[in-house]
Motif scaffolding. Structure first.
Motif, PDB file in Angstrom:
ATOM      1  N   GLY A 195       0.505  -1.428   0.093  1.00 10.34           N
ATOM      2  CA  GLY A 195       0.070   0.495  -0.191  1.00 10.34           C
ATOM      3  C   GLY A 195       0.735   1.553   0.002  1.00 10.34           C
ATOM      4  O   GLY A 195       0.168   1.748   0.558  1.00 10.34           O
ATOM      5  N   ILE A 196       2.165   0.839  -0.266  1.00 10.62           N
ATOM      6  CA  ILE A 196       2.721   2.334  -0.195  1.00 10.62           C
ATOM      7  C   ILE A 196       3.045   3.002  -1.958  1.00 10.62           C
ATOM      8  O   ILE A 196       2.802   1.887  -2.338  1.00 10.62           O
ATOM      9  N   VAL A 197       2.725   4.103  -2.156  1.00 10.76           N
ATOM     10  CA  VAL A 197       2.953   4.797  -3.020  1.00 10.76           C
ATOM     11  C   VAL A 197       4.927   5.464  -3.645  1.00 10.76           C
ATOM     12  O   VAL A 197       4.953   6.137  -2.486  1.00 10.76           O
ATOM     13  N   THR A 198       5.496   5.027  -4.141  1.00  2.03           N
ATOM     14  CA  THR A 198       6.766   5.216  -4.356  1.00  2.03           C
ATOM     15  C   THR A 198       6.761   5.826  -6.481  1.00  2.03           C
ATOM     16  O   THR A 198       5.795   5.636  -7.444  1.00  2.03           O
ATOM     17  N   VAL A 199       7.882   6.886  -6.338  1.00  4.25           N
ATOM     18  CA  VAL A 199       8.237   7.081  -7.806  1.00  4.25           C
ATOM     19  C   VAL A 199       8.832   6.989  -8.967  1.00  4.25           C
ATOM     20  O   VAL A 199      10.650   6.683  -7.596  1.00  4.25           O
ATOM     21  N   ASP A 200       8.900   6.064  -9.344  1.00  5.86           N
ATOM     22  CA  ASP A 200      10.315   5.680 -10.275  1.00  5.86           C
ATOM     23  C   ASP A 200      10.577   6.252 -11.318  1.00  5.86           C
ATOM     24  O   ASP A 200      10.394   7.339 -11.440  1.00  5.86           O
ATOM     25  N   LYS A 201      11.820   6.697 -10.041  1.00  7.25           N
ATOM     26  CA  LYS A 201      12.361   8.094 -10.875  1.00  7.25           C
ATOM     27  C   LYS A 201      13.208   8.076 -12.508  1.00  7.25           C
ATOM     28  O   LYS A 201      13.677   8.609 -13.098  1.00  7.25           O
ATOM     29  N   ASN A 202      13.283   6.818 -12.818  1.00  2.00           N
ATOM     30  CA  ASN A 202      13.525   6.772 -14.128  1.00  2.00           C
ATOM     31  C   ASN A 202      12.610   6.878 -15.296  1.00  2.00           C
ATOM     32  O   ASN A 202      12.865   7.032 -16.318  1.00  2.00           O
ATOM     33  N   ILE A 203      11.492   6.543 -15.084  1.00  2.00           N
ATOM     34  CA  ILE A 203       9.565   6.927 -15.637  1.00  2.00           C
ATOM     35  C   ILE A 203       9.562   8.214 -15.457  1.00  2.00           C
ATOM     36  O   ILE A 203       8.987   8.782 -16.375  1.00  2.00           O
ATOM     37  N   CYS A 204       9.459   8.616 -14.053  1.00  2.81           N
ATOM     38  CA  CYS A 204       8.883  10.265 -14.178  1.00  2.81           C
ATOM     39  C   CYS A 204       9.701  10.779 -15.281  1.00  2.81           C
ATOM     40  O   CYS A 204      10.473  11.553 -15.384  1.00  2.81           O
ATOM     41  N   MET A 205       9.132  12.800 -15.412  1.00  4.92           N
ATOM     42  CA  MET A 205       8.853  12.918 -16.986  1.00  4.92           C
ATOM     43  C   MET A 205       8.857  14.328 -15.725  1.00  4.92           C
ATOM     44  O   MET A 205       9.049  15.597 -16.853  1.00  4.92           O
ATOM     45  N   GLY A 206       8.717  14.823 -15.304  1.00 11.23           N
ATOM     46  CA  GLY A 206       8.512  16.202 -14.006  1.00 11.23           C
ATOM     47  C   GLY A 206       7.313  17.367 -15.000  1.00 11.23           C
ATOM     48  O   GLY A 206       7.979  17.886 -14.566  1.00 11.23           O
ATOM     49  N   CYS A 207       6.361  16.499 -15.060  1.00  9.71           N
ATOM     50  CA  CYS A 207       5.187  17.433 -15.186  1.00  9.71           C
ATOM     51  C   CYS A 207       4.919  18.180 -14.671  1.00  9.71           C
ATOM     52  O   CYS A 207       4.112  18.944 -14.431  1.00  9.71           O
ATOM     53  N   GLY A 208       4.701  17.516 -12.974  1.00  7.79           N
ATOM     54  CA  GLY A 208       4.484  18.456 -11.675  1.00  7.79           C
ATOM     55  C   GLY A 208       2.324  18.378 -11.839  1.00  7.79           C
ATOM     56  O   GLY A 208       2.373  18.758 -10.974  1.00  7.79           O
ATOM     57  N   TYR A 209       1.766  17.237 -12.512  1.00  5.24           N
ATOM     58  CA  TYR A 209       0.495  17.053 -12.382  1.00  5.24           C
ATOM     59  C   TYR A 209       0.542  16.789 -11.061  1.00  5.24           C
ATOM     60  O   TYR A 209      -0.497  16.366 -10.647  1.00  5.24           O
ATOM     61  N   CYS A 210       0.997  16.138 -10.414  1.00  4.81           N
ATOM     62  CA  CYS A 210       0.790  15.157  -9.324  1.00  4.81           C
ATOM     63  C   CYS A 210       1.180  16.442  -8.101  1.00  4.81           C
ATOM     64  O   CYS A 210       0.431  15.847  -7.030  1.00  4.81           O
ATOM     65  N   MET A 211       1.375  17.270  -8.099  1.00 10.03           N
ATOM     66  CA  MET A 211       1.679  18.666  -6.902  1.00 10.03           C
ATOM     67  C   MET A 211       0.511  18.787  -7.105  1.00 10.03           C
ATOM     68  O   MET A 211       0.196  19.241  -6.396  1.00 10.03           O
ATOM     69  N   MET A 212      -0.356  19.225  -8.243  1.00  7.98           N
ATOM     70  CA  MET A 212      -1.396  19.716  -8.365  1.00  7.98           C
ATOM     71  C   MET A 212      -2.321  18.934  -8.379  1.00  7.98           C
ATOM     72  O   MET A 212      -3.814  19.499  -7.827  1.00  7.98           O
ATOM     73  N   ALA A 213      -2.379  18.038  -8.110  1.00  3.82           N
ATOM     74  CA  ALA A 213      -3.272  16.194  -7.940  1.00  3.82           C
ATOM     75  C   ALA A 213      -3.800  16.339  -5.837  1.00  3.82           C
ATOM     76  O   ALA A 213      -4.424  16.320  -5.985  1.00  3.82           O
ATOM     77  N   CYS A 214      -2.154  15.919  -6.360  1.00  3.28           N
ATOM     78  CA  CYS A 214      -2.610  15.396  -4.219  1.00  3.28           C
ATOM     79  C   CYS A 214      -3.245  16.737  -3.376  1.00  3.28           C
ATOM     80  O   CYS A 214      -2.845  17.690  -3.303  1.00  3.28           O
ATOM     81  N   PRO A 215      -4.009  16.137  -2.583  1.00  2.96           N
ATOM     82  CA  PRO A 215      -4.830  16.629  -2.480  1.00  2.96           C
ATOM     83  C   PRO A 215      -4.362  17.225  -0.895  1.00  2.96           C
ATOM     84  O   PRO A 215      -4.205  18.694   0.401  1.00  2.96           O
ATOM     85  N   TYR A 216      -2.729  16.652  -0.239  1.00  2.00           N
ATOM     86  CA  TYR A 216      -2.156  16.275   0.609  1.00  2.00           C
ATOM     87  C   TYR A 216      -1.245  17.113   0.851  1.00  2.00           C
ATOM     88  O   TYR A 216      -0.614  17.333   1.580  1.00  2.00           O
ATOM     89  N   GLY A 217      -0.521  17.909  -0.427  1.00  2.00           N
ATOM     90  CA  GLY A 217       0.518  18.707  -0.592  1.00  2.00           C
ATOM     91  C   GLY A 217       2.053  17.913  -0.531  1.00  2.00           C
ATOM     92  O   GLY A 217       2.472  18.652  -0.200  1.00  2.00           O
TER      93      GLY A 217
END
Lengths: 298, 213
Positions: free
Chosen positions: B85-107
Motif C-alpha cells: 500500500g505504499i505509493v512510490t515514484v520511479d525516478k527513471n520513468i517520471c518526466m517531471g510534469c508536476g501534475y501530481c503536485m496539482m492533484a495531491c490533496p495533501y500537498g
C-alpha cells in the motif's frame, strides 16, 4: 492561502497555443466546407499545426525531466495529460498530412478529391475540438484546486480557443497580404463577436461558481482584487474581451488597421486568460477537526 | 488488496503531539532531503479569538492513499503503489510534469530543481555532510522529477519503522498493519475514533489522526 507556482507561463503559453492552433484549424476547415473562402481555409490549416507544435515545445521545456517525454502516452486510462498527449498527437499528424497533401508539396493529392478533403476537414476538426477543450479538462482533473475543478473551465477554454483561432486566421490573412477581402472576413468577424459575447457569460458564471468553497473564493479574490487583478482586468477584460468585441461589431467602422488592432488585442487576451487561471489556482486547506491548515509548499 | 497482505498505516495521536519537529528533523536526516523540502512536516493551526483561542499542531506526511489522486493523474506510470500500500515514484520513468503536485490533496509531492546549499555565504565546496546528503539524494531521487515520502520503505521492509515514528519523543506516531484487526493501530483507531484528513477527496488515506481533545 497561497496560489500554486509550479505551473507558470510556459504552461499558460502551451494551453494558449494549443487553443489557437485548434481554433485556426476549425476556422480553416469550416471556411472550406462552407465554401466561404479557399484562401482563409489554407491559412487556417497552415496555422494549426505550427501553433500546436510550438505549444508542445513550451510544454516539453517545462518538464523537469524532458528525456522521458515520450512516456506521456503511457496511462490514457486515467491521466488527462496522457489522453491529451494522444489527442494532440493525432491532431498534429492529421493536420500535417493535410498540409502536405493539399498545400505543399503535393497539392494535387487532396485538391482533386472532395470526399478526401472533407474527411480531413471533419476528422481534423474532431481532434482540433479535443485539443481545444481538453486543456480545461486537464486542469479540472486536479480536484484539490477548486478554481480549476469546475465544468465551466473546459467551456471557457473552448470558446476562448475558438475565438483566438479565428482572430489568428484573420490577422494572418491581413498581414500576409493574402488578398483576402475584408468582406470575406465579415462572416468570421460576426462569428467571433458572438463567441466573445458567449465567453463573457461563461466567464461570469465561472467566477460566480467560485462561491462554493473557501479556497475558490480566495482564488476569485486573488484574481479580481489581488496581485493577479491587473492581468485580469487589463489583459482578459480589456484586451481579450472589450477591445475585440467593440471593434468587431464595428463601432469605429471596418478597416484593415482596426481588424489588426482587434485581433492582436484579442490574441494577447487569450494568453492572459490562461495565465490568470493558472496563477489563481489555490489548493484546498487540510481539514482536521475544526482546524484548517493551508498548504504553503505547492 | 488481499486480506493476508499487509497494508501499512500510521496513526498520529494529536493529544500527544506537542510540535517539537523531531519527525521533521529525523525525516530530513534519514531521507537527505534538500533545503526547503520536508517529507514530514509539522504545521501550526489556530482557531478562535482570545480568550478562547486554540492552537493545534498537525504533523503531515504522504498519506499513502489507497486510491491516490497522484496515481490517477500520473501520465507516465512513474507513480506506483506497491503490495503493502505504499505509493512510490520511479525516478527513471517520471518526466517531471508536476501534475501530481496539482492533484495531491495533501500537498505531499515535491519537485526539486537543484541542490541548494544551506550556507550560501560559506566559501568553496559543500562540506562533507552536505556532500553526503547530496549524493544520497541524487542516488534515490534526483532533480526535476517528483519526490515523496515512502514510509521509509527500505527500512520497513527490513522490519524497522519509519524514521519519523522512531524519533517521536511523545510516542504520538504509531506505525503498523491496517489489515490486521489486532494490531496496535487497528485497536487504537477503533477505540479512539481515528479519522482521516479531507475524506471528501475519497482517496482513503492510510494515515489516521486521533482527536486532540
Amino acid at each position: 492561502m497561497k496560489a500554486q507556482t509550479k505551473w507558470s507561463w510556459l504552461i499558460a503559453a502551451y494551453l494558449f497555443l494549443a487553443g489557437v492552433g485548434g481554433g485556426a484549424f476549425v476556422t480553416g476547415a469550416v471556411s472550406d466546407f462552407a465554401g466561404w473562402s479557399e484562401e482563409l481555409s489554407r491559412i487556417g490549416i497552415l496555422l494549426g499545426f505550427p501553433c500546436v507544435l510550438v505549444g508542445t515545445v513550451f510544454l516539453i521545456f517545462d518538464l523537469g525531466n524532458p528525456k522521458n517525454f515520450w512516456r506521456a502516452y503511457a496511462r490514457p486510462g486515467t491521466s488527462w495529460i496522457a489522453r491529451g498527449t494522444i489527442i494532440i498527437t493525432i491532431f498534429m499528424v492529421v493536420n500535417f498530412l493535410y498540409i502536405v497533401l493539399w498545400i505543399w508539396p503535393f497539392p494535387e493529392v487532396i485538391g482533386a478529391s472532395i470526399p478526401l478533403k472533407n474527411f480531413f476537414n471533419i476528422f481534423g476538426s474532431i481532434f482540433a475540438f479535443g485539443t481545444m477543450i481538453y486543456t480545461g479538462i486537464l486542469l479540472g482533473a486536479s480536484r484539490p484546486i477548486a478554481f480549476w475543478s469546475t465544468a465551466m473551465l473546459p467551456l471557457l477554454f473552448l470558446v476562448s480557443a475558438m475565438s483566438t483561432g479565428i482572430m489568428a486566421v484573420m490577422l494572418t490573412s491581413i498581414i500576409s497580404g493574402s488578398g483576402v477581402e475584408l468582406s470575406q472576413l465579415a462572416i468570421w468577424e460576426k462569428i467571433d463577436a458572438q463567441l466573445i459575447v458567449i465567453e463573457i457569460f461563461i466567464l461570469l458564471f465561472y467566477l460566480q461558481g467560485t462561491h462554493r468553497v473557501p479556497e475558490s473564493r480566495a482564488s476569485a479574490r486573488f484574481v479580481l482584487k489581488g496581485s493577479v487583478a491587473p492581468l485580469f482586468w487589463i489583459g482578459v477584460v480589456l484586451l481579450g474581451i472589450l477591445i475585440p468585441l467593440l471593434l468587431e461589431i464595428g463601432i469605429f467602422g471596418h478597416s484593415n488597421t482596426i481588424l489588426i488592432v482587434a485581433t492582436t488585442s484579442g490574441i494577447i487576451g487569450g494568453f492572459c486568460l490562461r495565465q490568470v487561471v493558472l496563477s489563481g489556482g489555490i489548493h484546498a486547506p487540510l481539514k482536521s477537526g475544526r482546524f484548517e491548515y493551508y498548504l504553503t509548499n505547492v | 488488496m488481499r486480506g493476508d497482505m499487509k497494508k501499512y498505516g500510521l496513526v498520529i495521536d494529536l493529544k500527544r503531539c506537542y510540535g517539537c519537529y523531531s519527525c521533521t528533523a529525523a525525516c530530513k536526516a534519514s531521507n537527505n532531503t534538500p533545503k526547503g523540502i520536508d517529507f514530514a512536516k509539522c504545521i501550526s493551526g489556530e482557531i478562535g479569538t482570545y480568550p478562547s483561542a486554540q492552537r493545534q499542531m498537525l504533523p503531515t506526511l504522504c498519506m499513502q492513499c489507497e486510491d491516490p489522486e497522484c496515481l490517477k493523474v500520473c501520465p507516465t506510470g512513474a507513480t506506483q503503489q506497491n503490495e503493502v500500500g505504499i505509493v512510490t515514484v520511479d525516478k527513471n520513468i517520471c518526466m517531471g510534469c508536476g501534475y501530481c503536485m496539482m492533484a495531491c490533496p495533501y500537498g505531499q509531492r515535491h519537485v526539486v530543481s537543484d541542490w541548494e546549499t544551506y550556507f550560501p555565504d560559506a566559501e568553496g565546496e559543500l562540506d562533507e555532510y552536505q556532500s553526503y546528503a547530496k549524493e544520497k539524494w541524487e542516488g534515490k531521487n534526483g532533480y526535476g522529477i517528483a519526490a515523496k515520502c515512502d514510509f521509509c520503505y527500505d527500512s520497513v521492509m527490513e522490519g524497522d519503522q519509519p524514521a519519523c515514528v522512531k524519533s517521536c519523543p511523545a510516542k504520538a506516531r504509531i506505525f503498523g498493519d491496517l489489515n490486521d484487526p489486532e494490531s496496535e493501530i487497528s485497536v487504537l483507531l477503533r477505540r479512539e475514533r481515528g479519522y482521516q484528513l479531507n475524506p471528501e477527496f475519497g482517496t482513503n488515506p492510510s494515515v489516521y489522526y486521533l482527536p486532540a481533545r
